[in-house]
Design an enzyme around this catalytic site. Structure first.
Site, PDB file in Angstrom:
ATOM      1  N   CYS A  58     -68.877 -38.246 -94.579  1.00 59.31           N
ATOM      2  CA  CYS A  58     -68.760 -36.831 -94.957  1.00 59.31           C
ATOM      3  C   CYS A  58     -67.448 -36.491 -95.637  1.00 59.31           C
ATOM      4  O   CYS A  58     -67.425 -35.889 -96.713  1.00 59.31           O
ATOM      5  CB  CYS A  58     -68.957 -35.938 -93.742  1.00 59.31           C
ATOM      6  SG  CYS A  58     -68.027 -36.464 -92.289  1.00 59.31           S
ATOM      7  N   THR A  61     -84.132 -35.124 -85.071  1.00 58.27           N
ATOM      8  CA  THR A  61     -83.721 -34.054 -84.153  1.00 58.27           C
ATOM      9  C   THR A  61     -82.199 -33.939 -84.054  1.00 58.27           C
ATOM     10  O   THR A  61     -81.682 -33.077 -83.354  1.00 58.27           O
ATOM     11  CB  THR A  61     -84.298 -34.307 -82.744  1.00 58.27           C
ATOM     12  OG1 THR A  61     -83.864 -35.608 -82.313  1.00 58.27           O
ATOM     13  CG2 THR A  61     -85.812 -34.259 -82.766  1.00 58.27           C
ATOM     14  N   GLY A  62     -81.483 -34.809 -84.764  1.00 60.08           N
ATOM     15  CA  GLY A  62     -80.025 -34.712 -84.785  1.00 60.08           C
ATOM     16  C   GLY A  62     -79.561 -33.625 -85.737  1.00 60.08           C
ATOM     17  O   GLY A  62     -80.368 -32.998 -86.434  1.00 60.08           O
ATOM     18  N   GLN A  65     -61.145 -31.548 -89.893  1.00 53.93           N
ATOM     19  CA  GLN A  65     -62.571 -31.820 -89.782  1.00 53.93           C
ATOM     20  C   GLN A  65     -63.224 -31.049 -88.648  1.00 53.93           C
ATOM     21  O   GLN A  65     -62.672 -30.916 -87.553  1.00 53.93           O
ATOM     22  CB  GLN A  65     -62.795 -33.328 -89.628  1.00 53.93           C
ATOM     23  CG  GLN A  65     -62.462 -34.074 -90.919  1.00 53.93           C
ATOM     24  CD  GLN A  65     -62.721 -35.568 -90.857  1.00 53.93           C
ATOM     25  OE1 GLN A  65     -61.806 -36.346 -91.097  1.00 53.93           O
ATOM     26  NE2 GLN A  65     -63.937 -35.968 -90.569  1.00 53.93           N
ATOM     27  N   LYS A  85     -62.542 -45.310 -93.506  1.00 58.95           N
ATOM     28  CA  LYS A  85     -63.731 -44.974 -94.306  1.00 58.95           C
ATOM     29  C   LYS A  85     -63.326 -44.192 -95.550  1.00 58.95           C
ATOM     30  O   LYS A  85     -63.762 -44.493 -96.663  1.00 58.95           O
ATOM     31  CB  LYS A  85     -64.705 -44.118 -93.485  1.00 58.95           C
ATOM     32  CG  LYS A  85     -65.490 -44.885 -92.436  1.00 58.95           C
ATOM     33  CD  LYS A  85     -66.326 -43.898 -91.601  1.00 58.95           C
ATOM     34  CE  LYS A  85     -66.882 -44.574 -90.360  1.00 58.95           C
ATOM     35  NZ  LYS A  85     -67.491 -43.600 -89.430  1.00 58.95           N
ATOM     36  N   HIS A  95     -65.735 -29.183 -93.299  1.00 62.46           N
ATOM     37  CA  HIS A  95     -64.491 -29.959 -93.332  1.00 62.46           C
ATOM     38  C   HIS A  95     -63.575 -29.425 -94.433  1.00 62.46           C
ATOM     39  O   HIS A  95     -64.035 -29.137 -95.539  1.00 62.46           O
ATOM     40  CB  HIS A  95     -64.781 -31.427 -93.672  1.00 62.46           C
ATOM     41  CG  HIS A  95     -65.429 -32.212 -92.569  1.00 62.46           C
ATOM     42  ND1 HIS A  95     -65.658 -31.708 -91.313  1.00 62.46           N
ATOM     43  CD2 HIS A  95     -65.862 -33.508 -92.539  1.00 62.46           C
ATOM     44  CE1 HIS A  95     -66.225 -32.653 -90.564  1.00 62.46           C
ATOM     45  NE2 HIS A  95     -66.366 -33.740 -91.289  1.00 62.46           N
TER      46      HIS A  95
END
Lengths: 341, 341
Positions: free
Chosen positions: B126, B9-10, B153, B216, B244
């Site tokens: 991402c 559901t995200g 972003q 990251k 992004h």
């Protein structure tokens, strides 16, 4: 002093009128000048109504100083006339900035380039000024070899129409199919929504794939600093009303020490260091509104090269990026009595 | 195949469900799993209602493959259980990405790092994926020495609550004094308006002044590419709903030729070159919506160094930056018959 402001009804002109209310310049007369659309209307200055005068040759009679806060076309047509009539001109357009005999001035950096013979002084590009302020400070640590800049430029940099377009996109979000007509560049064919897009085009494209805005940042900052160094710029418009941000990577000729960087920046006039990441303190556009300082934070060394530093620079593009810098130039000339006023 | 989707559901989970409708995977059962808030509700898959199941140990029984499209806490608690019950796991959190025995995969780049023994595969961050896609292509020209990235972003990267906050700020613009509570990082003390600000903080700050998001990008891209090179990142949240953008400077070990760059990029799978500045063609967020390609433009050489290239990279952070990449990993495993399904 009798002072003229051309473009008084524009965004930058309006900010200048506001700043002139508190200037140290001894103002005897302020003549506000605009295109025919606004002429005849009134404008408030220190709570007095002043009639806006129409651009014409005659409007420049008997002025000591004229600020041109308008576009290149008006500058090209009228700056020479103002100069011939004896005024000193501070011009915010890009027409004269790179001309050899025209000083391009950030008063904290190179006020000494203004000589009595230079009756015309150029005010630099908004994104250049905030970058040059920080580079000038950093250059005291050791020499700068290379600079890479990515800008996050506000809508206000494109003028009133762009602000209106942006605010309309917000107001009618989800309610209407608006057609963008102003951004990124009004007189080009394609227009894109600024809301929800970061647009990698500011001004027209020029040689080698660079936009004019990018070339301004590249060439103007070298002229202001009086130095040659490698520099790149990617200029991007973001959905921010006012206040330009810049992500900047600086490569020095030698290893750089962070404590030196903080010391130099903290001791620089009109630079505010906001850099306490543990408490989430860093510059953002909202804190720079109507401020004439340049804000810097996210200062950190590169993880791979001790000569490389990264920082985040924010300033009000209409104030320090335009109106305040122009006024500071005039005030500096007055304090140094360069022109006899 | 029996497939589970945790976090269905995200935002990313929702995109994955949508993409699974058209997958080449032979789906026998799809089990949609979410926190207790959503469990019991229905979700549409190929126009059939599927009941959302609550996260528990038992929910992972008899599954061939589970996508974890949720946060680090859920991953930490349940990935081992899913693995023990025999499923292969593709995890979108950052928990396992840098672990030595966990492949971190962009299918166009390093699918060969997935071995039968690796039952857990990590899906990269991402902003890393879109960068790595382009660097992988450029690395074929000559070796990459250094990369500097400034990101732009989108709000969607911070989840549904962040989107709601942003849309509220738009809806109530000028009408109310909203108090930001989600962005930049929900569980930190200070929150700032994203509308009208470019916020130079994504995720919490870590060592040496870098945010976790920046680290990251730095470390994941080297792992994915299997190369060591100097790299910096400044990660910035901008008022863009989804998609992004990245301003990237690449320094090669040798001089680079623009025609080579275009040729390599044009011939790379899932990379779309949008670069015709005369006609104002360059990638912007709105064109990348729901697309699983990475878009690149504003390709140009540095004005001072022939080894340096600048580009502008845009992708849908929920699609190629998350859901589509995860699904592509699964499809690759299926096509290569790595796990016997």
């Amino acid at each position: 002093m009798k002072i003229g402001v051309v473009g008084a009804t524009g965004l930058v002109g309006g900010k200048l009128i506001y700043l002139l209310e508190k200037t140290l310049l001894p103002i005897e007369e302020i003549r506000v000048i605009a295109s025919s659309q606004s002429s005849g209307k009134d404008l408030l200055f220190k709570n007095h109504k002043i009639k806006i005068q129409k651009l014409s040759d005659k409007v420049f009679d008997n002025l000591n100083l004229v600020f041109f806060m308008t576009n290149n076309d008006v500058t090209k047509k009228y700056v020479d006339i103002a100069l011939e009539k004896g005024a000193v001109v501070i011009d915010n357009s890009s027409v004269y900035r790179m001309k050899e005999n025209v000083p391009l001035v950030v008063p904290e950096i190179n006020p000494f380039t203004i000589k009595k013979e230079n009756r015309l002084i150029a005010n630099p590009n908004c994104s250049t000024i905030q970058l040059a302020m920080i580079l000038n400070a950093l250059g005291k640590i050791n020499s700068i070899k290379r600079v890479d800049v990515s800008t996050y430029q506000a809508v206000s940099g494109a003028g009133k129409e762009a602000i209106d377009e942006y605010l309309f996109q917000i107001e009618l979000y989800n309610k209407s199919t608006l057609i963008p007509k102003i951004l990124p560049v009004k007189d080009l064919k394609k227009h894109y929504f600024i809301l929800n897009n970061s647009i990698p085009q500011i001004d027209k494209f020029s040689v080698n794939g660079y936009s004019k805005e990018e070339l301004k940042v590249i060439y103007e900052s070298q002229k202001i600093l009086g130095l040659e160094f490698s520099i790149s710029c990617t200029a991007v418009r973001v959905p921010v009303l006012n206040g330009h941000s810049e992500s900047v990577t600086v490569t020095f000729s030698e290893n750089v020490d962070l404590s030196n960087v903080y010391e130099i920046l903290n001791n620089s006039v009109n630079i505010v260091v906001l850099d306490d990441i543990e408490n989430q303190i860093y510059p953002i556009a909202e804190i720079c509104q109507d401020r004439s300082e340049v804000f810097v934070g996210r200062i950190r060394k590169d993880l791979y090269c001790d000569k490389v530093l990264h920082l985040w620079i924010v300033a009000d593009n209409l104030i320090k990026g335009a109106a305040a810098n122009a006024l500071q130039i005039a005030e500096k000339c007055y304090q140094e009595k360069i022109y006899g006023w």
